[in-house]
Design a protein around this motif. Structure first.
Motif, PDB file in Angstrom:
ATOM      1  N   UNK B 222       0.849  -1.173   0.024  1.00  0.00           N
ATOM      2  CA  UNK B 222      -0.065   0.093  -0.001  1.00  0.00           C
ATOM      3  C   UNK B 222       0.962   1.416   0.158  1.00  0.00           C
ATOM      4  N   UNK B 223       0.755   2.271  -0.993  1.00  0.00           N
ATOM      5  CA  UNK B 223       1.180   3.296  -0.815  1.00  0.00           C
ATOM      6  C   UNK B 223       0.348   4.329  -0.538  1.00  0.00           C
ATOM      7  N   UNK B 230      -8.782   5.633  -3.743  1.00  0.00           N
ATOM      8  CA  UNK B 230      -8.062   4.787  -3.501  1.00  0.00           C
ATOM      9  C   UNK B 230      -7.939   3.706  -4.810  1.00  0.00           C
ATOM     10  N   UNK B 231      -6.594   3.563  -5.230  1.00  0.00           N
ATOM     11  CA  UNK B 231      -6.642   2.720  -6.459  1.00  0.00           C
ATOM     12  C   UNK B 231      -6.012   1.597  -6.423  1.00  0.00           C
ATOM     13  N   UNK B 232      -6.737   0.544  -6.802  1.00  0.00           N
ATOM     14  CA  UNK B 232      -6.049  -0.849  -6.811  1.00  0.00           C
ATOM     15  C   UNK B 232      -5.818  -1.231  -8.160  1.00  0.00           C
ATOM     16  N   UNK B 233      -4.526  -1.672  -8.411  1.00  0.00           N
ATOM     17  CA  UNK B 233      -3.884  -1.949  -9.754  1.00  0.00           C
ATOM     18  C   UNK B 233      -2.698  -2.701  -9.813  1.00  0.00           C
ATOM     19  N   UNK B 248      -3.070  10.064  -4.987  1.00  0.00           N
ATOM     20  CA  UNK B 248      -3.914   9.328  -4.501  1.00  0.00           C
ATOM     21  C   UNK B 248      -3.430   8.076  -3.837  1.00  0.00           C
ATOM     22  N   UNK B 249      -3.923   7.217  -2.725  1.00  0.00           N
ATOM     23  CA  UNK B 249      -3.617   6.089  -2.374  1.00  0.00           C
ATOM     24  C   UNK B 249      -3.821   5.109  -3.243  1.00  0.00           C
ATOM     25  N   UNK B 250      -2.737   4.064  -3.230  1.00  0.00           N
ATOM     26  CA  UNK B 250      -2.491   2.870  -4.238  1.00  0.00           C
ATOM     27  C   UNK B 250      -2.035   1.545  -3.363  1.00  0.00           C
ATOM     28  N   UNK B 251      -3.104   0.444  -3.890  1.00  0.00           N
ATOM     29  CA  UNK B 251      -2.801  -0.596  -3.522  1.00  0.00           C
ATOM     30  C   UNK B 251      -2.154  -1.456  -4.493  1.00  0.00           C
TER      31      UNK B 251
END
Lengths: 190, 581
Positions: B222-223, B230-233, B248-251
């Motif tokens: 997680x960033x 929140x972006x899951x990618x 944004x926040x990233x997973x």
């Protein structure tokens, strides 16, 4: 360093892959993060070919999108027109004044657009039309068109001439070093 | 020290550093360079196998034998290798086994756009997905570790933009991995019902443990940034999303199967709106929805083609890039073409002239479908031309067979054309198969194959004799021709399609791009002799250009192959000499 996006467009077989390798290595020698993206395979068989070189502190996406290119290096006039939307308004646009007809033009189904360079010049300030094929011939090989183009581009960056020559020396095959450096100088001198 | 490396080159580096000793593949864009780079390491045995199924079987054998081993292919290659894959998931491994599969969103060089994650899930095999060259190297090393710890084959999934982008890679040293001891273990390696039933239980238990691992591995991270979005990618989509969403926040998922459910829940609980950014199938998205987590993905973004940062900005954030100029020119397309000097040109010129039905196959010659040659009717998969010609005969009758030929390249014939030919012989077909033998695997960039007589390392080896091979399976009529001898080739094709039995025509002439192919200087058109009949334009040679008022030869493209001289009835083409002389 300032982030720089360079797009190289041309026709499969014009040596754009070597160009991107040299540009990438120059980027590294300046300490930048570098990504180079190219497509191999079917699109290479005489098709429209585009390669992206991006350098900067941190590069994420390897591809360049519309309105993002700082430098548009065009190996062929029609390809310059095809990809012109990718250039920034103040981009440096370098066009080899060579015309390679695509199959629909060869077979008479489509027309090759007229006065491409003038049309691009009317919209963008920083356009250089380069007779790279003749300059390459003068340097000793028509295959050195790509390095002539690199020379023209190099003159428009802050990276010193020696850095470019050093990278070319390390990237091309030993037997072609002299011709390529000569071709680079012809482009750089423009 | 950091080195600029193609994703595929970084994979090869990871394979080397992981101490692997056996690597196999069948070439296929965008995976080909993985094995070409591996072949440069003398510490690793490498081979071009006849097809992906054999390649994977060899790699499985090497793994059972105790070696860290690998196999590489493009997405459609995994269909060919699916049979061994699904059961190798049951047997597990001895030495680590990592399979590299390169998907081609946007179909730069492919016949479909399938998503390897779905096949991997069906096969119950874990999947890692790197997003740049550094991760290609790092994930490869980790994949071998996972393979041995969990006793499973591991798939590393690439896409074109990861495989064919160069990025900086920090290199490491090669691990010294000794061969693991080999012991007979029929309960593990002989998959007949009694044993397989027990192994299936092991597979399900393993998947549960892999799911736990997915929650704790640093491959998934997680960033945290702004928690409104929140972006899951994963994979290349992560790079596009980073540019589009900025702060944004990233997973960021490096292990995409099994997915880290706890981590996804933790992430989801701490952000307001969640977007799933993934090319092709809604693989991560559907998993989130199944978990009861509300996410937005394919409702906004396409199932088809490649993504980009600007596509995400436009579809998700409503920010459209304005056009910066007022140029509105009609721009002619530039489709790929058969090269000047291509030996396939002669055959397709004749097939069009004879107005035949042509079932086609995968290779440069698929370009025979395009204008002006326009003679290829079908292209489905490797080897399909032969089976399809037989099927058309059985459906439409012998009269159709007399107007139909299958065309297939030498490497494709070895890959999966032989069994189709046996089918024709066995089931009393009368089809004609033309093998376009250009002495190489052309489209993927000149790899050797069993018909060229050289290995991946360029060492001479026993060469498959295509004539004897076809005779051995029961084809009595095997003819050899030179596709640039148009008169003779036309006569042979006419005779063979008329014959009331199976026949094979082997059209022999090397690819014009091979180094040893030399012609005698370029041609020009004598304008006094030229009547502008434009017969030569029917060849679709990129070196012959219609200027409207006249036709001319582009000396920079002409190879001097002479094919045009054979269609010109006025002897207007003359030899000029020049650089190719």
């Amino acid at each position: 360093m300032r982030s720089t996006s360079i797009m190289i467009v041309g026709v499969g077989g014009q040596g754009t892959l070597l160009t991107s390798r040299i540009l990438g290595n120059v980027g590294i020698s300046t300490g930048a993060d570098v990504k180079v993206s190219e497509v191999h395979g079917m699109s290479q068989r005489g098709g429209s070919v585009v390669t992206y070189v991006k350098m900067g502190e941190k590069v994420n996406s390897p591809i360049i999108e519309k309105g993002e290119a700082d430098i548009l290096l065009c190996f062929e006039e029609l390809e310059a027109l095809r990809w012109i939307d990718y250039a920034k308004k103040d981009a440096s646009i370098i066009i080899n004044t060579q015309r390679i007809d695509p199959m629909p033009v060869i077979t008479g189904k489509a027309k090759y657009p007229e006065n491409i360079i003038e049309k691009i010049k009317a919209e963008y300030q920083n356009v250089a039309a380069v007779p790279a094929l003749e300059l390459a011939k003068a340097a000793g090989s028509i295959k050195a068109v790509n390095v002539v183009m690199i020379g023209v581009l190099a003159k428009r960056t802050e990276i010193p001439e020696d850095t470019w020559i050093d990278v070319i020396r390390k990237t091309v095959k030993p037997q072609f070093v002299d011709i390529n450096i000569e071709a680079f100088r012809k482009g750089y001198a423009l | 020290m950091k080195k600029l490396m193609l994703g595929n080159e970084a994979i090869a580096r990871g394979v080397y550093e992981a101490g692997a000793t056996v690597a196999t593949a069948y070439p296929g864009t965008p995976s080909t360079e993985i094995t070409e780079y591996i072949a440069r390491y003398d510490e690793i045995y490498s081979e071009w196998s006849p097809n992906e199924k054999v390649a994977l079987e060899v790699a499985i054998g090497a793994s059972v034998g105790g070696a860290r081993s690998t196999c590489a292919m493009k997405h459609v290659g995994l269909n060919v290798a699916a049979d061994p894959l699904f059961t190798a998931a049951y047997t597990g491994v001895n030495g680590g086994l990592v399979i590299f599969v390169a998907d081609d969103p946007g179909m730069h060089s492919s016949q479909n756009e399938q998503d390897t994650r779905i096949i991997a899930r069906a096969a119950k095999v874990p999947v890692l997905e790197p997003s740049d060259s550094q991760e290609c190297r790092d994930f490869t090393r980790e994949a071998f570790r996972i393979s041995e710890e969990f006793d499973t084959p591991v798939i590393v999934r690439l896409t074109t933009r990861v495989a064919h982008s160069q990025g900086l890679v920090e290199l490491g040293e090669r691990e010294n991995v000794p061969l693991k001891p080999y012991a007979k273990d029929p309960g593990k390696y002989v998959m007949m019902p009694a044993m397989a039933r027990k192994r299936h239980v092991v597979v399900e238990e393993r998947l549960a443990r892999l799911a736990e691992f997915s929650d704790t591995t640093t491959l998934n991270r997680i960033e945290w940034g702004d928690r409104k979005i929140g972006v899951i990618t994963s994979g290349i989509a992560y790079q596009y999303a980073k540019e589009a969403f900025g702060n944004a926040s990233f997973l960021k998922l490096g292990m995409v199967y099994p997915l880290p459910e706890k981590l996804i829940r933790e992430f989801a609980a701490n952000v307001e709106t969640i977007y799933v950014i993934e090319e092709l199938e809604p693989f991560i998205e559907n998993n989130c929805l199944r978990m009861g987590i509300e996410v937005k993905g394919k409702a906004l973004l396409p199932l088809i083609g490649e993504y980009s940062a600007s596509l995400i900005r436009e579809r998700v954030l409503g920010q459209k890039q304005e056009k910066l100029n007022s140029i509105n020119e009609e721009i002619p397309v530039r489709p790929p073409v058969m090269c000047a000097g291509c030996p396939h040109r002669g055959i397709f010129y004749l097939l069009k002239k004879l107005k035949l039905n042509v079932t086609g196959d995968i290779g440069c010659y698929t370009l025979g479908a395009l204008s002006p040659l326009e003679s290829l009717d079908t292209c489905v998969c490797m080897g399909a031309s032969i089976g399809m010609a037989h099927g058309m005969e059985k459906a439409m009758g012998k009269d159709t067979a007399r107007k139909t030929v299958a065309v297939i390249g030498d490497s494709t014939f070895i890959h999966s054309g032989i069994t189709g030919l046996i089918d024709i012989v066995y089931n009393k077909g009368t089809s004609t198969v033309i093998i376009l033998d250009n002495s190489t695997t052309g489209m993927t960039g000149h790899q050797d194959n069993p018909a060229t007589g050289f290995t991946i390392k360029g060492e001479p080896t026993r060469q498959v004799d295509l004539v004897k091979l076809c005779q051995a399976v029961g084809v009595d009529r095997v003819r050899v021709c030179d596709p640039f001898d148009l008169a003779e080739t036309e006569r042979i094709i006419k005779e063979e399609i008329a014959a009331d039995e199976p026949s094979v025509v082997i059209s022999q002439r090397p690819c014009a791009l091979l180094k040893n192919v030399k012609f005698n200087g370029v041609l020009k058109i004598n304008t006094e002799k030229c009547t502008k009949c434009r017969m030569c334009m029917r060849l679709g040679c990129p070196a012959i250009v219609d200027r409207g008022t006249h036709v001319e030869v582009d000396p920079a493209l002409c190879t001097g192959c002479d094919l045009c001289t054979k269609v010109c009835r006025f002897n207007a083409f003359e030899r000029l000499g020049g650089e190719n002389a």
